[in-house]
Design a protein around this motif. Structure first.
Motif, PDB file in Angstrom:
ATOM      1  N   UNK A 177      63.794  41.391  -3.355  1.00  0.00           N
ATOM      2  CA  UNK A 177      63.747  39.771  -3.462  1.00  0.00           C
ATOM      3  C   UNK A 177      65.086  39.371  -3.230  1.00  0.00           C
ATOM      4  N   UNK A 178      66.007  39.880  -3.889  1.00  0.00           N
ATOM      5  CA  UNK A 178      67.658  39.276  -3.598  1.00  0.00           C
ATOM      6  C   UNK A 178      68.017  39.281  -2.160  1.00  0.00           C
ATOM      7  N   UNK A 179      67.277  40.314  -1.449  1.00  0.00           N
ATOM      8  CA  UNK A 179      67.826  40.486  -0.063  1.00  0.00           C
ATOM      9  C   UNK A 179      69.197  41.425   0.239  1.00  0.00           C
ATOM     10  N   UNK A 180      69.191  42.090  -1.168  1.00  0.00           N
ATOM     11  CA  UNK A 180      70.605  43.162  -0.927  1.00  0.00           C
ATOM     12  C   UNK A 180      69.942  44.283  -0.877  1.00  0.00           C
ATOM     13  N   UNK A 192      60.882  48.197 -10.710  1.00  0.00           N
ATOM     14  CA  UNK A 192      61.527  46.973 -10.872  1.00  0.00           C
ATOM     15  C   UNK A 192      62.991  46.738 -10.288  1.00  0.00           C
ATOM     16  N   UNK A 193      63.882  47.792 -10.381  1.00  0.00           N
ATOM     17  CA  UNK A 193      65.171  47.378  -9.623  1.00  0.00           C
ATOM     18  C   UNK A 193      65.040  47.156  -8.161  1.00  0.00           C
ATOM     19  N   UNK A 194      63.993  48.217  -7.476  1.00  0.00           N
ATOM     20  CA  UNK A 194      64.092  48.242  -5.953  1.00  0.00           C
ATOM     21  C   UNK A 194      63.111  46.745  -5.717  1.00  0.00           C
ATOM     22  N   UNK A 195      62.468  46.304  -6.427  1.00  0.00           N
ATOM     23  CA  UNK A 195      61.872  44.756  -6.196  1.00  0.00           C
ATOM     24  C   UNK A 195      62.560  43.764  -6.343  1.00  0.00           C
ATOM     25  N   UNK A 196      63.857  43.712  -7.408  1.00  0.00           N
ATOM     26  CA  UNK A 196      64.469  42.763  -7.318  1.00  0.00           C
ATOM     27  C   UNK A 196      65.733  42.787  -6.456  1.00  0.00           C
ATOM     28  N   UNK A 197      65.824  44.010  -5.876  1.00  0.00           N
ATOM     29  CA  UNK A 197      66.893  44.344  -4.793  1.00  0.00           C
ATOM     30  C   UNK A 197      66.262  43.795  -3.480  1.00  0.00           C
TER      31      UNK A 197
END
Length: 172
Positions: A153-156, A146-151
């Motif tokens: 998606x955020x382009x971070x 989940x954290x890697x997907x959020x990263x």
């Protein structure tokens, strides 16, 4: 050490990890995680060895009960042969030998059932511990995913500093 204690330590390590400023990422000491994982690897085979030992002990106890039963049957037969000259004594000996055999069988059956229950309880505990361990691992992997997907998606992503790649970071 108990696997559940190690899982709790791993969970605490992730939960108490220091946050990376301006991100939802955390830094975790890789050596601490590897140490806990190594302890888990050492503990799980030990619990499996204990379960195997319990099964072996159960088999040995059943074999001993059978030997005792056979010994008692042999004694009863010998006694019956010695007293075969008198009809009443023979009848009494036959009844006693049957009682001895029945008692030995009952005892062997009870011992076997008790040992099976005991072994089943130990194996059940091991199964529960392994299920909890697998659940904790799955939750950890889901959090990381989940954290890697959020990263993504955020382009971070990890930022290089002075041409050097950052240390490996975990997500919480």
């Amino acid at each position: 050490m108990d696997v559940l204690v190690l899982i709790d330590k791993l969970d605490d390590l992730v939960h108490n990890a220091k946050a990376v400023p301006l991100t939802d990422q955390v830094r975790i000491d890789r050596e601490e995680i590897y140490d806990i994982l190594d302890q888990m690897r050492a503990t799980i085979p030990e619990e499996i060895k204990q379960a195997r030992w319990i099964v072996k002990e159960r088999q040995e106890m059943l074999a001993e009960a059978k030997r005792e039963c056979d010994r008692l049957i042999g004694e009863a037969r010998e006694q019956a042969v010695r007293e075969a000259s008198q009809t009443e004594i023979v009848k009494l000996a036959e009844r006693q030998s049957q009682d001895i055999v029945e008692e030995a069988r009952r005892g062997a059956r009870e011992t076997r059932l008790e040992m099976e229950d005991w072994a089943d309880g130990i194996l059940s505990t091991l199964e529960v511990n392994l299920d909890k361990f697998l659940g904790a691992v799955r939750r950890g992997r889901e959090r990381l995913h989940e954290r890697s997907q959020e990263t993504v998606v955020a382009g971070i992503g990890p930022v290089e500093r002075d041409g050097v790649a950052p240390e490996v970071e975990s997500y919480h």
